[in-house]
Design a protein around this motif. Structure first.
Motif, PDB file in Angstrom:
ATOM      1  N   TYR A  94       0.841  -1.207   0.000  1.00  0.00           N
ATOM      2  CA  TYR A  94       0.000   0.000   0.000  1.00  0.00           C
ATOM      3  C   TYR A  94       0.871   1.252   0.000  1.00  0.00           C
ATOM      4  CZ  TYR A  94      -3.054   3.633   2.030  1.00  0.00           C
ATOM      5  OH  TYR A  94      -3.717   4.801   2.288  1.00  0.00           O
ATOM      6  N   SER A  95       0.687   2.122  -1.001  1.00  0.00           N
ATOM      7  CA  SER A  95       1.387   3.401  -1.083  1.00  0.00           C
ATOM      8  C   SER A  95       2.911   3.171  -1.070  1.00  0.00           C
ATOM      9  CB  SER A  95       0.928   4.317   0.050  1.00  0.00           C
ATOM     10  OG  SER A  95       1.360   5.635  -0.158  1.00  0.00           O
ATOM     11  N   MET A  96       3.628   3.667  -0.069  1.00  0.00           N
ATOM     12  CA  MET A  96       5.063   3.397   0.006  1.00  0.00           C
ATOM     13  C   MET A  96       5.333   1.902   0.004  1.00  0.00           C
ATOM     14  SD  MET A  96       7.845   4.512   2.951  1.00  0.00           S
ATOM     15  CE  MET A  96       7.329   3.198   4.094  1.00  0.00           C
ATOM     16  N   GLY A  97       4.431   1.145   0.616  1.00  0.00           N
ATOM     17  CA  GLY A  97       4.586  -0.308   0.618  1.00  0.00           C
ATOM     18  C   GLY A  97       4.538  -0.899  -0.775  1.00  0.00           C
ATOM     19  N   GLY A  98       3.769  -0.278  -1.686  1.00  0.00           N
ATOM     20  CA  GLY A  98       3.752  -0.728  -3.063  1.00  0.00           C
ATOM     21  C   GLY A  98       5.075  -0.461  -3.767  1.00  0.00           C
ATOM     22  N   MET A  99       5.707   0.647  -3.436  1.00  0.00           N
ATOM     23  CA  MET A  99       7.019   0.957  -4.000  1.00  0.00           C
ATOM     24  C   MET A  99       8.046  -0.071  -3.530  1.00  0.00           C
ATOM     25  SD  MET A  99       6.905   5.051  -3.299  1.00  0.00           S
ATOM     26  CE  MET A  99       5.395   5.978  -3.578  1.00  0.00           C
ATOM     27  N   ILE A 100       7.965  -0.414  -2.253  1.00  0.00           N
ATOM     28  CA  ILE A 100       8.865  -1.431  -1.712  1.00  0.00           C
ATOM     29  C   ILE A 100       8.606  -2.772  -2.394  1.00  0.00           C
ATOM     30  CG2 ILE A 100       9.431  -2.739   0.387  1.00  0.00           C
ATOM     31  CD1 ILE A 100       8.676  -0.115   1.935  1.00  0.00           C
ATOM     32  N   ALA A 101       7.328  -3.101  -2.593  1.00  0.00           N
ATOM     33  CA  ALA A 101       6.977  -4.349  -3.259  1.00  0.00           C
ATOM     34  C   ALA A 101       7.536  -4.392  -4.685  1.00  0.00           C
ATOM     35  CB  ALA A 101       5.464  -4.523  -3.277  1.00  0.00           C
ATOM     36  N   LEU A 102       7.468  -3.267  -5.401  1.00  0.00           N
ATOM     37  CA  LEU A 102       8.012  -3.219  -6.757  1.00  0.00           C
ATOM     38  C   LEU A 102       9.528  -3.389  -6.753  1.00  0.00           C
ATOM     39  CD1 LEU A 102       5.850  -0.320  -8.211  1.00  0.00           C
ATOM     40  CD2 LEU A 102       5.919  -2.669  -9.073  1.00  0.00           C
ATOM     41  N   GLU A 103      10.191  -2.711  -5.834  1.00  0.00           N
ATOM     42  CA  GLU A 103      11.644  -2.852  -5.717  1.00  0.00           C
ATOM     43  C   GLU A 103      12.005  -4.312  -5.422  1.00  0.00           C
ATOM     44  OE1 GLU A 103      15.414  -1.311  -5.977  1.00  0.00           O
ATOM     45  OE2 GLU A 103      13.780   0.144  -5.770  1.00  0.00           O
ATOM     46  N   HIS A 104      11.221  -4.930  -4.547  1.00  0.00           N
ATOM     47  CA  HIS A 104      11.495  -6.316  -4.159  1.00  0.00           C
ATOM     48  C   HIS A 104      11.268  -7.297  -5.306  1.00  0.00           C
ATOM     49  CE1 HIS A 104      10.176 -10.277  -2.637  1.00  0.00           C
ATOM     50  NE2 HIS A 104      11.204 -10.134  -1.837  1.00  0.00           N
ATOM     51  N   VAL A 105      10.151  -7.152  -6.039  1.00  0.00           N
ATOM     52  CA  VAL A 105       9.839  -8.122  -7.084  1.00  0.00           C
ATOM     53  C   VAL A 105      10.853  -8.062  -8.220  1.00  0.00           C
ATOM     54  CG1 VAL A 105       8.302  -6.684  -8.500  1.00  0.00           C
ATOM     55  CG2 VAL A 105       7.911  -9.155  -8.349  1.00  0.00           C
ATOM     56  N   ILE A 106      11.453  -6.915  -8.419  1.00  0.00           N
ATOM     57  CA  ILE A 106      12.498  -6.804  -9.439  1.00  0.00           C
ATOM     58  C   ILE A 106      13.799  -7.433  -8.948  1.00  0.00           C
ATOM     59  CG2 ILE A 106      13.983  -5.114 -10.606  1.00  0.00           C
ATOM     60  CD1 ILE A 106      11.411  -3.371 -10.881  1.00  0.00           C
ATOM     61  N   ARG A 107      14.094  -7.276  -7.666  1.00  0.00           N
ATOM     62  CA  ARG A 107      15.311  -7.867  -7.106  1.00  0.00           C
ATOM     63  C   ARG A 107      15.183  -9.374  -6.914  1.00  0.00           C
ATOM     64  NH1 ARG A 107      18.520  -4.177  -3.319  1.00  0.00           N
ATOM     65  NH2 ARG A 107      18.203  -2.102  -4.201  1.00  0.00           N
ATOM     66  N   TYR A 108      13.991  -9.820  -6.523  1.00  0.00           N
ATOM     67  CA  TYR A 108      13.781 -11.226  -6.183  1.00  0.00           C
ATOM     68  C   TYR A 108      12.521 -11.746  -6.878  1.00  0.00           C
ATOM     69  CZ  TYR A 108      17.152 -10.014  -2.553  1.00  0.00           C
ATOM     70  OH  TYR A 108      18.265  -9.567  -1.877  1.00  0.00           O
ATOM     71  N   PRO A 109      12.547 -11.866  -8.186  1.00  0.00           N
ATOM     72  CA  PRO A 109      11.333 -12.236  -8.933  1.00  0.00           C
ATOM     73  C   PRO A 109      10.774 -13.600  -8.552  1.00  0.00           C
ATOM     74  CG  PRO A 109      13.274 -12.322 -10.348  1.00  0.00           C
ATOM     75  CD  PRO A 109      13.694 -11.646  -9.090  1.00  0.00           C
ATOM     76  N   ASP A 110      11.621 -14.529  -8.169  1.00  0.00           N
ATOM     77  CA  ASP A 110      11.143 -15.875  -7.857  1.00  0.00           C
ATOM     78  C   ASP A 110      10.412 -15.950  -6.525  1.00  0.00           C
ATOM     79  OD1 ASP A 110      12.269 -16.747 -10.208  1.00  0.00           O
ATOM     80  OD2 ASP A 110      14.119 -17.470  -9.280  1.00  0.00           O
ATOM     81  N   GLU A 111      10.486 -14.888  -5.706  1.00  0.00           N
ATOM     82  CA  GLU A 111       9.836 -14.908  -4.402  1.00  0.00           C
ATOM     83  C   GLU A 111       8.390 -14.412  -4.444  1.00  0.00           C
ATOM     84  OE1 GLU A 111      13.760 -14.267  -1.529  1.00  0.00           O
ATOM     85  OE2 GLU A 111      12.232 -12.696  -1.655  1.00  0.00           O
ATOM     86  N   VAL A 112       7.962 -13.872  -5.566  1.00  0.00           N
ATOM     87  CA  VAL A 112       6.635 -13.251  -5.648  1.00  0.00           C
ATOM     88  C   VAL A 112       5.809 -13.975  -6.701  1.00  0.00           C
ATOM     89  CG1 VAL A 112       5.371 -11.108  -6.021  1.00  0.00           C
ATOM     90  CG2 VAL A 112       7.677 -11.045  -5.040  1.00  0.00           C
ATOM     91  N   ASP A 113       4.713 -14.620  -6.263  1.00  0.00           N
ATOM     92  CA  ASP A 113       3.859 -15.276  -7.253  1.00  0.00           C
ATOM     93  C   ASP A 113       2.771 -14.345  -7.774  1.00  0.00           C
ATOM     94  OD1 ASP A 113       2.276 -15.224  -5.006  1.00  0.00           O
ATOM     95  OD2 ASP A 113       1.674 -17.320  -5.093  1.00  0.00           O
TER      96      ASP A 113
END
Length: 271
Positions: A94-113
């Motif tokens: 949510y909000s800043m949390g969505g930015m963190i989620a985007l940063e994370h999914v690019i760094r660790y794509p296999d961790e996010v389904d």
């Protein structure tokens, strides 16, 4: 209450609710994990295992050598997924949390389904900014719960919603004590420093759902379209008369949208 020890020695508190496939909730700027609306969480906990945690600093745990930043928060999320014994999870930011989620999914794509982005943006020059007065309000720190509620109401909720719900105590029933001002300032500075991820959104492998309010002052709804167009497998839902706090205005409706997205997608995968 559980605690995760990050790689740099920070204890991040987290809670678990329900069972099944894990949904990890990544909180917004100045928000504690306890402030996610219970009316949104309860229906989801009937089907899924909910994981809610505080960002570093929120509970007093800080490392002066590793300050809060969006990339660092993505690394904390990576540590959390391993710490709860999962290899993949659905991330709801949510909000800043969505930015963190985007940063994370690019760094660790296999961790996010699956990726669910609420009232957020891609950051950088490609993002549609809020108006200057909104940014100035966000940079301040209210001195009391009453002032905090007043500012949150103006920034997160639509005027028509506030007219229909004139009692401020009904707006955020799960609100707690305001987060320490120094921590909020560090998060605000982190938002200003973040360069965004737009050029790499085409790399996102997870199926994504973007949800925004059509009257969002903090993250204008055009940002949802930018994300949905740039992420290869993404769709967007714009909620009518929804502000930046659409999860607080319509918690049960948002829970239903999320459930349908996950249920239909998992059903189709099994066909």
């Amino acid at each position: 209450m559980h605690h995760l020890l990050t790689r740099d020695g920070i204890l991040l508190p987290y809670t678990l609710h329900g069972g099944g496939h894990p949904l990890i909730f990544v909180s917004a700027y100045g928000m504690t994990a306890a402030e996610w609306p219970k009316k949104m969480l309860s229906p989801l906990a009937d089907r899924y295992r909910l994981v809610l945690y505080n960002h570093r600093g929120i509970s007093g745990e800080t490392n002066p050598d590793v300050p809060f930043s969006i990339p660092q928060a993505a690394e904390d999320l990576h540590d959390l997924i391993a710490g709860i014994g999962e290899t993949t999870a659905t991330i709801i930011g949510y909000s800043m949390g969505g930015m963190i989620a985007l940063e994370h999914v690019i760094r660790y794509p296999d961790e996010v389904d699956r990726l669910i982005l609420l009232s957020t943006c891609c950051g950088g020059v490609e993002a549609v900014p809020s108006e200057e007065w909104v940014r100035e309000e966000m940079a301040g720190q209210p001195v009391s719960i009453e002032a905090y509620l007043d500012r949150a109401g103006r920034l997160l909720l639509t005027e028509s919603f506030r007219r229909m719900h004139p009692d401020p105590s009904s707006w955020f029933p799960d609100v707690g004590e305001p987060v320490d001002a120094a921590v909020v300032r560090e998060q605000f500075d982190a938002l200003q420093r973040w360069r965004g991820v737009y050029p790499r959104l085409k790399e996102v492998q997870a199926k994504a759902l973007v949800i925004s309010g059509d009257r969002d002052l903090v993250t204008p709804p055009d940002n949802a379209g930018i994300l949905a167009m740039a992420i290869p497998d993404a769709g967007a839902i714009i909620m009518e008369d929804g502000g930046h706090g659409v999860i607080f205005q319509y918690p049960e409706e948002v829970a239903g949208i999320i459930t349908e997205f996950l249920h239909l997608d998992h059903h189709s995968m099994g066909r």
